[in-house]
Design an enzyme around this catalytic site. Structure first.
Site: not given
Ligand code: GLA
Length: 391
Positions: A123, A148, A223, A292, A356
């Protein structure tokens, strides 16, 4: 490089879910087939992977290794489509989520499955940043934020040039893309390559390289969604995870880092391997809706160092990840919604997780984080390595 038709894996050899005894035999047959392939071992097999909505033909490239693992990648989004790895009895399974053709990748069901994510992964607060005295506004595509790389011209949605080669190390496909100045609102023209190499030992290495004709933020990741029991298996919460990270970057309600770098609390402490499920309640009711989080890696930031190990105790499959990046986003598939994927598999909530490797989210607005600005005259190079084993 040759363009002979791909020999599809016979259905009986395709293991997407938990193994049965019959499947174990099939797996053994499959393995022996790998050792005596029906096409010459040095050839990289290329097949059509469909046509995009705007009429571009895309391809699937198959990388094989003498030791078993097989990877398939497409030029649409420089995406990892399949990753086959043996379990403790040698049985192969495809351990990532994806789709059967490019139309699946273009559909709303695609949540960045296996793609190259960018120009800036994760983000950027309100899609806005300042650079060189100018303010840039990017697409706002995730609540109030940019996620992304944006929309229709994000790197996961464009067709990359591809060049396949057999090198001393193994089989490889290099994807190249030149993103023009202003694409998705980002400054400067970027020249990039993403190279997937499947080594003779069965490691999947991804090498990223980029140059730019002006200063610009840049942060690529892959990803892939992993389920080591095989794509379509119902949950990843019993996988054991180890992360080489004692710190993380806390976020606000919209998942933008506060700027702090804190010691991991119990729910985020994966320094010793443990099932993902164990402290899930500590994060499930928060803004992240599960795991996350960006972890700050403890390894040597100037070297390819250990980042993560994921282990499925049932099949025994182990994935270990090394990277030159300073961070890793561990995402527990919180937004998977039961979409239909490869070979009819269903992708339930938390049926896969992402690891990631990256620079930290919103770095362009966070002066205390390692910089993501690529400047003219510099060549950016990063590497992430995936090793498959079983125990
Ligand atoms: C990343 C983001 C998540 C989500 C995924 C895709 O991991 O951090 O919040 O957006 O990608 O769904």
């Amino acid at each position: 490089m040759m363009r002979a038709p791909l020999l599809p894996l016979p259905e009986s050899h395709v293991m997407d879910r938990r193994p049965s005894a019959a499947a174990a035999i099939a797996g053994a047959l499959f393995l022996s087939a790998c050792q005596t392939p029906t096409h010459r071992p040095m050839e990289i097999v290329t097949t059509p992977f469909g046509t995009t909505a705007d009429g571009q033909q895309v391809r699937l490239f198959e990388l094989r290794s003498a030791s078993g693992p097989i990877a398939r990648v497409t030029d649409y989004g420089a995406t990892l489509v399949e990753m086959w790895a043996p379990d403790r009895s040698g049985e192969m399974a495809d351990v990532i989520l994806g789709f059967d053709d490019v139309r699946g990748y273009e559909s709303d069901a695609n949540q960045y499955f296996g793609c190259t994510t960018g120009r800036v992964a994760n983000r950027i607060a309100e899609g806005r940043f300042e650079l060189g005295g100018q303010t840039y506004q990017l697409a706002v595509n995730n609540g109030p934020n940019h996620l992304h790389g944006g929309g229709a011209r994000a790197l996961n949605r464009v067709v990359w040039d591809a060049e396949a080669a057999v090198t001393e190390e193994g089989q490889q496909v290099r994807f190249r893309y030149v993103s023009p100045n202003g694409e998705e609102g980002y400054p400067a023209a970027l020249t990039m390559s993403v190279t997937y190499t499947l080594t003779a030992d069965g490691d999947l290495r991804i090498d990223y390289e980029a140059t730019s004709d002006g200063a610009t933020p840049f942060n690529l990741t892959n990803h892939a969604y992993w389920n080591l029991a095989g794509q379509g298996a119902p949950t990843v919460l019993d996988h054991e995870l180890r992360l080489n990270a004692s710190r993380y970057t806390p976020v606000d309600a919209t998942l933008i880092p506060t700027g702090a770098i804190d010691t991991v609390p119990v729910a985020l402490d994966f320094r010793s391997a443990r099932p993902i499920r164990d402290h899930l309640e500590g994060v499930a009711g928060t803004s992240t809706e599960g795991y996350d989080h960006n972890f700050v890696l403890d390894g040597n930031p100037d070297a390819l160092d250990f980042a993560a190990e994921l282990h499925d105790p049932t099949s025994g499959r182990v994935l270990s990840i090394w990277t030159t990046e300073p961070g890793i986003q561990f995402y527990s598939g919180n937004f998977l919604f039961g979409q239909r994927g490869k070979r009819g598999a269903t992708y339930a909530h938390r049926s896969a997780c992402c690891l990631e490797t990256q620079h930290f989210p919103d770095s362009v607005n966070q002066p205390t984080f390692p910089s993501t600005i690529l400047r003219p005259g510099e060549t950016l190079r990063t590497t992430t390595l995936h090793r498959f084993s079983a125990r």
